[in-house]
Motif scaffolding. Structure first.
Motif, short mmCIF file in Angstrom:
data_model
loop_
_atom_site.label_atom_id
_atom_site.label_comp_id
_atom_site.label_asym_id
_atom_site.label_seq_id
_atom_site.Cartn_x
_atom_site.Cartn_y
_atom_site.Cartn_z
N TRP A 1 0.82 -1.22 0.00
CA TRP A 1 0.00 0.00 0.00
C TRP A 1 0.85 1.27 0.00
O TRP A 1 0.37 2.34 0.34
CB TRP A 1 -0.93 -0.01 1.22
CG TRP A 1 -2.00 -1.04 1.10
CD1 TRP A 1 -1.96 -2.33 1.56
CD2 TRP A 1 -3.25 -0.89 0.45
NE1 TRP A 1 -3.12 -2.98 1.24
CE2 TRP A 1 -3.93 -2.12 0.55
CE3 TRP A 1 -3.88 0.17 -0.22
CZ2 TRP A 1 -5.21 -2.30 0.02
CZ3 TRP A 1 -5.13 -0.03 -0.74
CH2 TRP A 1 -5.78 -1.26 -0.63
N GLU A 2 2.10 1.15 -0.40
CA GLU A 2 3.05 2.26 -0.29
C GLU A 2 2.57 3.52 -1.03
O GLU A 2 2.62 4.62 -0.48
CB GLU A 2 4.42 1.84 -0.81
CG GLU A 2 5.47 2.92 -0.61
CD GLU A 2 6.85 2.41 -0.94
OE1 GLU A 2 7.41 2.89 -1.93
OE2 GLU A 2 7.36 1.54 -0.22
N THR A 3 2.09 3.38 -2.24
CA THR A 3 1.65 4.55 -3.00
C THR A 3 0.52 5.28 -2.28
O THR A 3 0.53 6.51 -2.17
CB THR A 3 1.17 4.12 -4.41
OG1 THR A 3 2.26 3.49 -5.07
CG2 THR A 3 0.72 5.32 -5.22
N GLU A 4 -0.44 4.52 -1.77
CA GLU A 4 -1.57 5.11 -1.07
C GLU A 4 -1.12 5.79 0.23
O GLU A 4 -1.61 6.86 0.59
CB GLU A 4 -2.64 4.05 -0.78
CG GLU A 4 -3.34 3.55 -2.03
CD GLU A 4 -2.57 2.50 -2.82
OE1 GLU A 4 -1.46 2.08 -2.39
OE2 GLU A 4 -3.08 2.09 -3.88
N ILE A 5 -0.19 5.16 0.94
CA ILE A 5 0.32 5.74 2.18
C ILE A 5 1.05 7.05 1.89
O ILE A 5 0.83 8.06 2.59
CB ILE A 5 1.25 4.74 2.90
CG1 ILE A 5 0.44 3.55 3.41
CG2 ILE A 5 2.00 5.41 4.05
CD1 ILE A 5 1.28 2.38 3.87
N ILE A 6 1.87 7.06 0.88
CA ILE A 6 2.60 8.27 0.51
C ILE A 6 1.62 9.38 0.13
O ILE A 6 1.77 10.52 0.55
CB ILE A 6 3.61 7.98 -0.62
CG1 ILE A 6 4.75 7.10 -0.07
CG2 ILE A 6 4.16 9.26 -1.23
CD1 ILE A 6 5.68 6.56 -1.12
N ASN A 7 0.61 9.04 -0.66
CA ASN A 7 -0.38 10.04 -1.05
C ASN A 7 -1.13 10.60 0.15
O ASN A 7 -1.49 11.78 0.17
CB ASN A 7 -1.37 9.45 -2.06
CG ASN A 7 -0.75 9.30 -3.43
OD1 ASN A 7 0.24 9.94 -3.75
ND2 ASN A 7 -1.32 8.42 -4.23
N ALA A 8 -1.36 9.77 1.16
CA ALA A 8 -2.04 10.25 2.36
C ALA A 8 -1.21 11.31 3.08
O ALA A 8 -1.76 12.26 3.65
CB ALA A 8 -2.33 9.08 3.31
N PHE A 9 0.11 11.18 3.04
CA PHE A 9 0.97 12.19 3.66
C PHE A 9 1.11 13.44 2.78
O PHE A 9 1.21 14.55 3.30
CB PHE A 9 2.36 11.62 3.96
CG PHE A 9 2.38 10.72 5.15
CD1 PHE A 9 2.33 11.25 6.44
CD2 PHE A 9 2.45 9.35 5.01
CE1 PHE A 9 2.34 10.44 7.55
CE2 PHE A 9 2.46 8.53 6.11
CZ PHE A 9 2.41 9.06 7.39
#
Length: 97
Positions: free
Chosen positions: A38-46
């Motif tokens: 889920w790295e892309t989604e986590i980065i986008n959340a930040f």
């Protein structure tokens, strides 16, 4: 997208991965697999903290509650009307019995 911020967040996340690997705790290592998927989604959340799907999730949750409490509706159009009324007319209870 903010390329500098994205790379900073990605690097921080990868540093965290390495820290977890160094601990040798199996539970944390397993969790890292989930974070990597889920790295892309986590980065986008930040990067975009002001964006959220919370509103849509709230609608879905309320619809599911209506569905549970309306068990036994035989007429789909009445069921649909109840859902639409609940979402568009706040604090309005429709009881069809």
């Amino acid at each position: 997208m903010h390329p500098d911020l994205q790379s900073d967040v990605r690097q921080t996340l990868h540093d965290f991965y390495q820290l977890v690997q160094d601990t040798h705790l199996p539970e944390f290592i397993k969790a890292i697999g989930t974070l990597e998927r889920w790295e892309t989604e986590i980065i986008n959340a930040f990067i975009y903290p002001h964006l959220s799907n919370g509103f849509v999730e709230g609608i879905n949750n309320r619809t599911k509650v209506i569905k549970r409490t309306s068990y036994g509706f035989k007429n789909f159009s009445r069921f649909r009307a109840k859902i639409l009324a609940q979402h568009f007319i706040k604090d309005f209870d429709i009881s069809v019995g």
